[in-house]
Scaffold this active site. Structure first.
Site, PDB file in Angstrom:
ATOM      1  N   LYS A  12      20.745  20.820 -22.305  1.00 14.94           N
ATOM      2  CA  LYS A  12      21.197  19.420 -22.302  1.00 14.94           C
ATOM      3  C   LYS A  12      22.382  19.267 -21.325  1.00 14.94           C
ATOM      4  CE  LYS A  12      22.940  15.867 -25.325  1.00 14.94           C
ATOM      5  NZ  LYS A  12      23.813  15.673 -26.465  1.00 14.94           N
ATOM      6  N   PHE A  36      -4.885  -1.611 -12.821  1.00 16.77           N
ATOM      7  CA  PHE A  36      -3.976  -2.664 -13.273  1.00 16.77           C
ATOM      8  C   PHE A  36      -2.886  -2.822 -12.221  1.00 16.77           C
ATOM      9  CE2 PHE A  36      -4.480  -4.220 -17.709  1.00 16.77           C
ATOM     10  CZ  PHE A  36      -5.705  -3.635 -17.958  1.00 16.77           C
ATOM     11  N   LYS A  60      -6.344   0.999  -3.016  1.00 10.94           N
ATOM     12  CA  LYS A  60      -6.802   2.033  -3.961  1.00 10.94           C
ATOM     13  C   LYS A  60      -8.327   2.029  -4.095  1.00 10.94           C
ATOM     14  CE  LYS A  60      -2.323   1.910  -6.291  1.00 10.94           C
ATOM     15  NZ  LYS A  60      -1.519   2.498  -7.348  1.00 10.94           N
ATOM     16  N   PRO A 119       2.001  11.956  -8.511  1.00  8.70           N
ATOM     17  CA  PRO A 119       0.751  11.621  -7.825  1.00  8.70           C
ATOM     18  C   PRO A 119       0.290  10.218  -8.199  1.00  8.70           C
ATOM     19  CG  PRO A 119       0.409  13.339  -9.497  1.00  8.70           C
ATOM     20  CD  PRO A 119       1.872  13.093  -9.418  1.00  8.70           C
ATOM     21  N   ASP A 120      -0.239   9.484  -7.225  1.00 12.15           N
ATOM     22  CA  ASP A 120      -0.854   8.184  -7.534  1.00 12.15           C
ATOM     23  C   ASP A 120      -2.299   8.477  -7.941  1.00 12.15           C
ATOM     24  OD1 ASP A 120      -2.146   5.714  -7.554  1.00 12.15           O
ATOM     25  OD2 ASP A 120      -0.724   4.871  -6.120  1.00 12.15           O
ATOM     26  N   ILE A 121      -2.529   8.533  -9.242  1.00 13.61           N
ATOM     27  CA  ILE A 121      -3.825   8.971  -9.792  1.00 13.61           C
ATOM     28  C   ILE A 121      -4.945   8.034  -9.342  1.00 13.61           C
ATOM     29  CG2 ILE A 121      -5.058   9.536 -11.930  1.00 13.61           C
ATOM     30  CD1 ILE A 121      -2.193   9.783 -13.238  1.00 13.61           C
ATOM     31  N   ASN A 161       8.971   4.013 -19.222  1.00 18.96           N
ATOM     32  CA  ASN A 161       8.926   2.562 -18.996  1.00 18.96           C
ATOM     33  C   ASN A 161       8.559   1.866 -20.303  1.00 18.96           C
ATOM     34  OD1 ASN A 161       5.937   2.423 -19.163  1.00 18.96           O
ATOM     35  ND2 ASN A 161       6.093   3.717 -17.362  1.00 18.96           N
TER      36      ASN A 161
HETATM   37  N1  CTP Z   1      -1.056   4.232 -11.003  1.00 15.83           N
HETATM   38  C1  CTP Z   1      -1.470   5.543 -10.961  1.00 15.83           C
HETATM   39  N2  CTP Z   1      -0.575   6.537 -10.674  1.00 15.83           N
HETATM   40  C2  CTP Z   1       0.707   6.247 -10.397  1.00 15.83           C
HETATM   41  C3  CTP Z   1       1.148   4.905 -10.431  1.00 15.83           C
HETATM   42  C4  CTP Z   1       0.256   3.917 -10.743  1.00 15.83           C
HETATM   43  O1  CTP Z   1      -2.634   5.821 -11.197  1.00 15.83           O
HETATM   44  N3  CTP Z   1       1.546   7.228 -10.124  1.00 15.83           N
HETATM   45  C5  CTP Z   1      -2.024   3.181 -11.304  1.00 15.83           C
HETATM   46  C6  CTP Z   1      -1.684   2.359 -12.520  1.00 15.83           C
HETATM   47  O2  CTP Z   1      -2.269   2.916 -13.682  1.00 15.83           O
HETATM   48  C7  CTP Z   1      -2.305   1.002 -12.195  1.00 15.83           C
HETATM   49  C8  CTP Z   1      -2.220   0.944 -10.671  1.00 15.83           C
HETATM   50  O3  CTP Z   1      -2.031   2.273 -10.230  1.00 15.83           O
HETATM   51  O4  CTP Z   1      -3.660   0.959 -12.552  1.00 15.83           O
HETATM   52  C9  CTP Z   1      -1.102   0.090 -10.163  1.00 15.83           C
HETATM   53  O5  CTP Z   1       0.116   0.468 -10.742  1.00 15.83           O
HETATM   54  P1  CTP Z   1       1.447  -0.362 -10.502  1.00 15.83           P
HETATM   55  O6  CTP Z   1       2.555   0.270 -11.241  1.00 15.83           O
HETATM   56  O7  CTP Z   1       1.193  -1.819 -10.678  1.00 15.83           O
HETATM   57  O8  CTP Z   1       1.650  -0.197  -8.938  1.00 15.83           O
HETATM   58  P2  CTP Z   1       2.064   1.000  -8.046  1.00 15.83           P
HETATM   59  O9  CTP Z   1       0.863   1.442  -7.274  1.00 15.83           O
HETATM   60  O10 CTP Z   1       2.768   2.048  -8.845  1.00 15.83           O
HETATM   61  O11 CTP Z   1       3.056   0.293  -7.029  1.00 15.83           O
HETATM   62  P3  CTP Z   1       4.447  -0.481  -7.333  1.00 15.83           P
HETATM   63  O12 CTP Z   1       5.057   0.238  -8.532  1.00 15.83           O
HETATM   64  O13 CTP Z   1       5.211  -0.309  -6.104  1.00 15.83           O
HETATM   65  O14 CTP Z   1       4.095  -1.908  -7.622  1.00 15.83           O
END
Ligand code: CTP
Length: 402
Positions: free
Chosen positions: A290, A327, A345, A306-308, A211
């Site tokens: 490749k 954030f 969260k 994983p959503d950390i 990104n």
């Molecule tokens: N985050 C995380 N792990 C992920 C995705 C996001 O820890 N796999 C954390 C980011 O570092 C940030 C927060 O979750 O502090 C929100 O991230 P954001 O990208 O705004 O939202 P998402 O929870 O990923 O949801 P969406 O993309 O649907 O808005």
């Protein structure tokens, strides 16, 4: 927003080394940040660079001698020393260090240092043999004992042609030292883990999914937290930014690596900030070779990372620590989405980042954010530099810690 340096009275001493020309940049930067810089030069320093240079850059009179005309009614050294918030000497030569270590007062600069009662920051610069000489090292030990701050010079090619320690350190490092002395140490004693930057999710040896995050906001948070006295551990995805001084850096690549890094670090943390833009998905399979192009479209599977932050928030439910800051990168419904993420969260604070406005979000030096704390109090901040933004976020965290 008023910077830490604005209105601060800095007595800037320059002693006789070729590195004196580099002090011109330091004085210019300090003056640009609205510090009131008064330059005092030793006689030897004036042989390398003219006082006029520093007078032009600081916009103030430059002092060179003890018994100058127009010194005013006060004894020059007493009034200049009494007024200062900070004394900086750059470059500090072996001779200047020796004088200060022995309490000499035979020129204006050494007299001013003796007469001052603020912090004194010394930035040595000299040939490496001179710096490493036991006499110089003994003088430095003495100066440290007296409470002076002596900043180790840099390594590299020296003006005399030698290679080694002795270069006047870079302005960016010096700036951090100066700011950390002026900053309130309200994060002292806190261990803070900050994630920053993007993640890279490999598709094949040539391609990846990522990104637009540059890491600028996370790095600014790390720099400012260190400056305010915290121990800072930065878990960083790929970023081109120079890590801030005195910050421990753990480099990671993918979301899974960042997950591992954060899980290993959060246990020692009082505060965790997830500023990283973790990729929500990664390719289900990383190709070893490749992938060759063809005229046909291809499909590949993406699996969730994983959503950390969510995992850390779940852990916090039991332990009630660490203080958790997240954030939210938003392009629409900013506040509603921020509130949702704060709750889901289990955060203490969420920083909602507008990622599509002008000069805000990914890659820019400025940012427009809103903060929502655990009591749902909303603060909409104006467009600020990322460093100013970091200051405001830490101000809020300090309040939440109380
Ligand atoms: N985050 C995380 N792990 C992920 C995705 C996001 O820890 N796999 C954390 C980011 O570092 C940030 C927060 O979750 O502090 C929100 O991230 P954001 O990208 O705004 O939202 P998402 O929870 O990923 O949801 P969406 O993309 O649907 O808005």
């Amino acid at each position: 927003m008023k910077t830490l340096l604005a209105g601060k009275k800095i007595l800037f001493g320059i002693s006789g080394s070729i590195a004196a020309y580099k002090a011109a940049e330091w004085v210019r930067e300090l003056a640009k940040a609205e510090a009131e810089v008064t330059v005092v030069m030793t006689d030897a320093a004036t042989r390398f660079v003219s006082g006029l240079t520093f007078a032009s850059l600081s916009g103030r009179r430059v002092y060179t001698g003890m018994f100058e005309k127009d010194a005013g009614e006060d004894m020059t050294h007493i009034s200049l020393a009494k007024e200062s918030d900070l004394v900086v000497i750059a470059p500090a030569t072996a001779q200047t260090l020796a004088k200060l270590a022995h309490g000499f007062a035979d020129d204006l600069l050494s007299t001013l240092v003796l007469a001052s009662n603020c912090k004194v920051l010394l930035f040595p610069a000299m040939n490496s043999n001179m710096y490493c000489h036991v006499a110089t090292q003994a003088n430095i030990a003495k100066l440290l004992e007296y409470g002076y701050e002596v900043i180790e010079p840099g390594q590299g090619k020296l003006a005399c042609g030698d290679e080694g320690i002795g270069r006047l350190i870079d302005w960016q490092i010096a700036r951090e030292k100066i700011l950390s002395i002026l900053a309130v140490q309200d994060l002292e004693g806190q261990t803070i883990v900050i994630s920053a930057g993007p993640t890279w999710e490999s598709f094949d040896p040539a391609r990846l999914l990522s990104n637009r995050s540059s890491g600028k906001m996370g790095y600014a948070l790390a720099r400012v937290a260190r400056r305010r006295g915290a121990r800072v551990i930065l878990v960083s995805g790929p970023s081109a930014i120079e890590p801030p001084p005195e910050v421990e850096v753990i480099n990671v690549m993918s979301g899974e690596e960042m997950h591992k890094g954060m899980m290993a670090q959060y246990k020692s943390a009082d505060i965790v900030v997830m500023a990283a833009a973790v990729s929500d998905y990664r390719p289900g399979k990383t190709m070893k070779q490749k992938v060759k192009k063809s005229n046909k479209s291809i499909e590949f599977e993406l699996v969730p990372n994983p959503d950390i932050l969510k995992k850390l928030g779940d852990k916090k439910k039991k332990a009630n620590r660490p203080l958790l800051v997240g954030f939210a990168a938003e392009s629409t419904e900013h506040i509603a989405e921020g509130r949702r993420k704060l709750k889901e969260k289990n955060l203490d604070l969420i920083v909602i980042n507008d990622i599509i406005g002008k000069n805000t979000g990914f890659g820019t030096d400025t940012n427009q954010v809103s903060l929502i704390d655990r009591d749902y109090q909303l603060d909409k901040l104006p467009l600020l530099s990322k460093e100013e933004c970091a200051e405001m976020i830490w101000d809020k965290v300090v309040k939440l810690l109380q």
